[in-house]
Design a protein around this motif. Structure first.
Motif, mmCIF file in Angstrom:
data_model
loop_
_atom_site.group_PDB
_atom_site.id
_atom_site.type_symbol
_atom_site.label_atom_id
_atom_site.label_comp_id
_atom_site.label_asym_id
_atom_site.label_seq_id
_atom_site.Cartn_x
_atom_site.Cartn_y
_atom_site.Cartn_z
ATOM 1 N N PRO A 48 5.405 8.886 -9.437
ATOM 2 C CA PRO A 48 6.079 8.192 -8.336
ATOM 3 C C PRO A 48 7.598 8.183 -8.506
ATOM 4 O O PRO A 48 8.105 8.151 -9.624
ATOM 5 C CB PRO A 48 5.516 6.769 -8.412
ATOM 6 C CG PRO A 48 4.979 6.606 -9.786
ATOM 7 C CD PRO A 48 4.647 7.963 -10.312
ATOM 8 N N THR A 49 8.306 8.189 -7.388
ATOM 9 C CA THR A 49 9.763 8.036 -7.406
ATOM 10 C C THR A 49 10.072 6.543 -7.586
ATOM 11 O O THR A 49 9.180 5.696 -7.419
ATOM 12 C CB THR A 49 10.371 8.524 -6.082
ATOM 13 O OG1 THR A 49 9.959 7.644 -5.032
ATOM 14 C CG2 THR A 49 9.932 9.953 -5.755
ATOM 15 N N PRO A 50 11.310 6.183 -7.897
ATOM 16 C CA PRO A 50 11.628 4.748 -8.105
ATOM 17 C C PRO A 50 11.250 3.868 -6.919
ATOM 18 O O PRO A 50 10.682 2.793 -7.112
ATOM 19 C CB PRO A 50 13.142 4.762 -8.332
ATOM 20 C CG PRO A 50 13.405 6.100 -8.957
ATOM 21 C CD PRO A 50 12.464 7.049 -8.268
ATOM 22 N N VAL A 51 11.518 4.302 -5.702
ATOM 23 C CA VAL A 51 11.180 3.414 -4.569
ATOM 24 C C VAL A 51 9.666 3.275 -4.457
ATOM 25 O O VAL A 51 9.155 2.243 -4.006
ATOM 26 C CB VAL A 51 11.847 3.903 -3.255
ATOM 27 C CG1 VAL A 51 11.193 5.150 -2.695
ATOM 28 C CG2 VAL A 51 11.852 2.809 -2.197
ATOM 29 N N GLN A 52 8.910 4.252 -4.923
ATOM 30 C CA GLN A 52 7.441 4.152 -4.949
ATOM 31 C C GLN A 52 6.984 3.256 -6.108
ATOM 32 O O GLN A 52 6.079 2.430 -5.937
ATOM 33 C CB GLN A 52 6.831 5.554 -5.049
ATOM 34 C CG GLN A 52 7.071 6.382 -3.778
ATOM 35 C CD GLN A 52 6.892 7.874 -3.951
ATOM 36 O OE1 GLN A 52 6.523 8.361 -5.025
ATOM 37 N NE2 GLN A 52 7.177 8.625 -2.901
ATOM 38 N N LYS A 53 7.595 3.415 -7.293
ATOM 39 C CA LYS A 53 7.205 2.587 -8.454
ATOM 40 C C LYS A 53 7.340 1.102 -8.157
ATOM 41 O O LYS A 53 6.519 0.289 -8.554
ATOM 42 C CB LYS A 53 8.088 2.913 -9.658
ATOM 43 C CG LYS A 53 7.792 4.245 -10.313
ATOM 44 C CD LYS A 53 8.734 4.454 -11.482
ATOM 45 C CE LYS A 53 8.435 5.772 -12.180
ATOM 46 N NZ LYS A 53 9.444 6.097 -13.201
ATOM 47 N N TYR A 54 8.410 0.737 -7.474
ATOM 48 C CA TYR A 54 8.662 -0.681 -7.173
ATOM 49 C C TYR A 54 8.039 -1.089 -5.845
ATOM 50 O O TYR A 54 7.490 -2.176 -5.718
ATOM 51 C CB TYR A 54 10.176 -0.963 -7.158
ATOM 52 C CG TYR A 54 10.765 -0.960 -8.545
ATOM 53 C CD1 TYR A 54 10.963 -2.152 -9.234
ATOM 54 C CD2 TYR A 54 11.085 0.242 -9.176
ATOM 55 C CE1 TYR A 54 11.481 -2.150 -10.520
ATOM 56 C CE2 TYR A 54 11.604 0.252 -10.461
ATOM 57 C CZ TYR A 54 11.799 -0.945 -11.127
ATOM 58 O OH TYR A 54 12.290 -0.940 -12.396
ATOM 59 N N GLY A 55 8.135 -0.211 -4.841
ATOM 60 C CA GLY A 55 7.685 -0.569 -3.502
ATOM 61 C C GLY A 55 6.172 -0.681 -3.389
ATOM 62 O O GLY A 55 5.666 -1.587 -2.718
ATOM 63 N N ILE A 56 5.433 0.214 -4.030
ATOM 64 C CA ILE A 56 3.965 0.197 -3.874
ATOM 65 C C ILE A 56 3.369 -1.133 -4.351
ATOM 66 O O ILE A 56 2.633 -1.780 -3.594
ATOM 67 C CB ILE A 56 3.307 1.433 -4.554
ATOM 68 C CG1 ILE A 56 3.667 2.701 -3.748
ATOM 69 C CG2 ILE A 56 1.789 1.262 -4.661
ATOM 70 C CD1 ILE A 56 3.228 4.014 -4.395
ATOM 71 N N PRO A 57 3.703 -1.622 -5.582
ATOM 72 C CA PRO A 57 3.100 -2.908 -5.972
ATOM 73 C C PRO A 57 3.572 -4.086 -5.126
ATOM 74 O O PRO A 57 2.817 -5.030 -4.898
ATOM 75 C CB PRO A 57 3.494 -3.076 -7.451
ATOM 76 C CG PRO A 57 4.493 -2.027 -7.744
ATOM 77 C CD PRO A 57 4.404 -0.968 -6.692
ATOM 78 N N ILE A 58 4.808 -4.033 -4.653
ATOM 79 C CA ILE A 58 5.293 -5.124 -3.786
ATOM 80 C C ILE A 58 4.436 -5.174 -2.513
ATOM 81 O O ILE A 58 3.958 -6.234 -2.109
ATOM 82 C CB ILE A 58 6.786 -4.915 -3.429
ATOM 83 C CG1 ILE A 58 7.673 -5.185 -4.653
ATOM 84 C CG2 ILE A 58 7.199 -5.832 -2.259
ATOM 85 C CD1 ILE A 58 9.146 -4.823 -4.467
ATOM 86 N N ILE A 59 4.212 -4.021 -1.903
ATOM 87 C CA ILE A 59 3.444 -3.999 -0.648
ATOM 88 C C ILE A 59 1.975 -4.326 -0.926
ATOM 89 O O ILE A 59 1.340 -5.077 -0.190
ATOM 90 C CB ILE A 59 3.618 -2.646 0.061
ATOM 91 C CG1 ILE A 59 5.104 -2.429 0.399
ATOM 92 C CG2 ILE A 59 2.755 -2.572 1.324
ATOM 93 C CD1 ILE A 59 5.452 -1.038 0.894
ATOM 94 N N MET A 60 1.441 -3.783 -2.033
ATOM 95 C CA MET A 60 0.051 -4.102 -2.402
ATOM 96 C C MET A 60 -0.131 -5.608 -2.555
ATOM 97 O O MET A 60 -1.189 -6.139 -2.218
ATOM 98 C CB MET A 60 -0.315 -3.431 -3.729
ATOM 99 C CG MET A 60 -0.480 -1.943 -3.617
ATOM 100 S SD MET A 60 -2.011 -1.506 -2.809
ATOM 101 C CE MET A 60 -2.737 -0.543 -4.101
ATOM 102 N N SER A 61 0.892 -6.295 -3.091
ATOM 103 C CA SER A 61 0.756 -7.733 -3.340
ATOM 104 C C SER A 61 0.872 -8.542 -2.047
ATOM 105 O O SER A 61 0.723 -9.762 -2.078
ATOM 106 C CB SER A 61 1.822 -8.198 -4.341
ATOM 107 O OG SER A 61 3.083 -8.316 -3.700
ATOM 108 N N GLY A 62 1.177 -7.887 -0.949
ATOM 109 C CA GLY A 62 1.197 -8.595 0.337
ATOM 110 C C GLY A 62 2.560 -9.114 0.761
ATOM 111 O O GLY A 62 2.681 -9.716 1.831
#
Ligand code: ADP
Ligand code: MG
Length: 246
Positions: A48-62
């Motif tokens: 994952p790219t940095p925006v994916q590394k941070y963004g994916i768990p943020i969005i997953m968490s709601g």
């Protein structure tokens, strides 16, 4: 692909807001189902790219998210993968023909090229799932757009004007919308789409911000974007900045 990972490994990442979730280091940690994981690999994405590394768990968490990262940093997958994963975990109904469609996700981008790129990524990632993405934009006939939508639509991608048009004709109900993505928010402002964005979030049936997850993406972060973020996002939204942002 155009991703220069050597450059990204030393990039500055900043998350502001209360209790952000931990970033993931790999796609394996992202909690994607087998079908999505396979589609990610098939796309040639290895890490994952940095925006994916941070963004994916943020969005997953709601959480709601305002993310700023330069063009070409992988923002599309950062929002598509967690949205598709959550839709499938929630057991989205298989799409089928109906005279009124009720998509779970709405994705907005300012131009036909940009929204079409998002749509093609969404199709790639949703391959083999029951999620049907559809794209609508000006320049193709409204009749064609409507026919495509009525075939079944879980993820509706569109430019602001055509989205409002189709919603206004009663072909799309908004009451099931759980995810609203405003991509290229700075360009939408530059192109004069602020009133259209306002009309969209205030359209009849659109759940209030407390009852949907709203995600905004931008390459720059001028005051007007901060103002819109405060207006459209829940008060506990997270603010993610990757690299130098204008
Ligand atoms: P942005 O929206 O930030 O401008 P995109 O989401 O359009 O960036 O991604 C830019 C390019 O990089 C696209 O061709 C995309 O398929 C590719 N890409 C995105 N994430 C990855 C990744 N993790 N690994 C390899 N390529 C990627
Ligand atoms: Mg983009």
């Amino acid at each position: 692909t155009g991703i220069n990972f050597a450059k990204y490994d030393e990039i500055l990442v900043e998350v502001s807001g209360a209790n952000p979730p931990t970033a993931v280091l790999t796609f394996d940690e992202a909690g994607l189902c087998d079908t999505l994981s396979r589609n990610v690999s098939r796309s040639g994405y290895v890490k994952p790219t940095p925006v994916q590394k941070y963004g994916i768990p943020i969005i997953m968490s709601g959480r709601d998210l305002m993310a700023c990262a330069q063009t070409g940093s992988g923002k599309t997958a950062a929002f598509l993968l967690p949205i598709l994963q959550k839709m499938m975990a929630d057991g989205v109904a298989a799409s089928r023909f109906s005279e009124v469609q009720e998509p779970e996700a709405i994705i907005v981008a300012p131009t036909r090229e940009l929204i079409n790129q998002i749509y093609l990524e969404a199709r790639k990632f949703a391959y083999g799932t029951c999620v049907r993405p559809v794209v609508v934009y000006g320049g193709i006939s409204t009749g064609y757009s409507i026919r495509e939508v009525l075939k079944g639509c879980n993820v509706l991608c569109g430019t602001p004007g055509r989205l409002l048009d189709i919603i206004g004709r009663g072909k799309v109900g908004l009451s099931k919308v759980r995810y609203l993505v405003l991509d290229e928010a700075d360009r939408m402002l530059d192109m004069g789409f602020e009133p259209a964005m306002r009309r969209l979030v205030a359209s009849p049936g659109m759940p209030p911000k407390e009852d949907r997850q709203t995600l905004m993406f931008s390459a720059t972060y001028p005051d007007e974007i901060q103002r819109l973020a405060a207006e459209f996002l829940k008060t506990d939204y997270l603010f993610l900045v990757v690299g130098q942002v204008g």
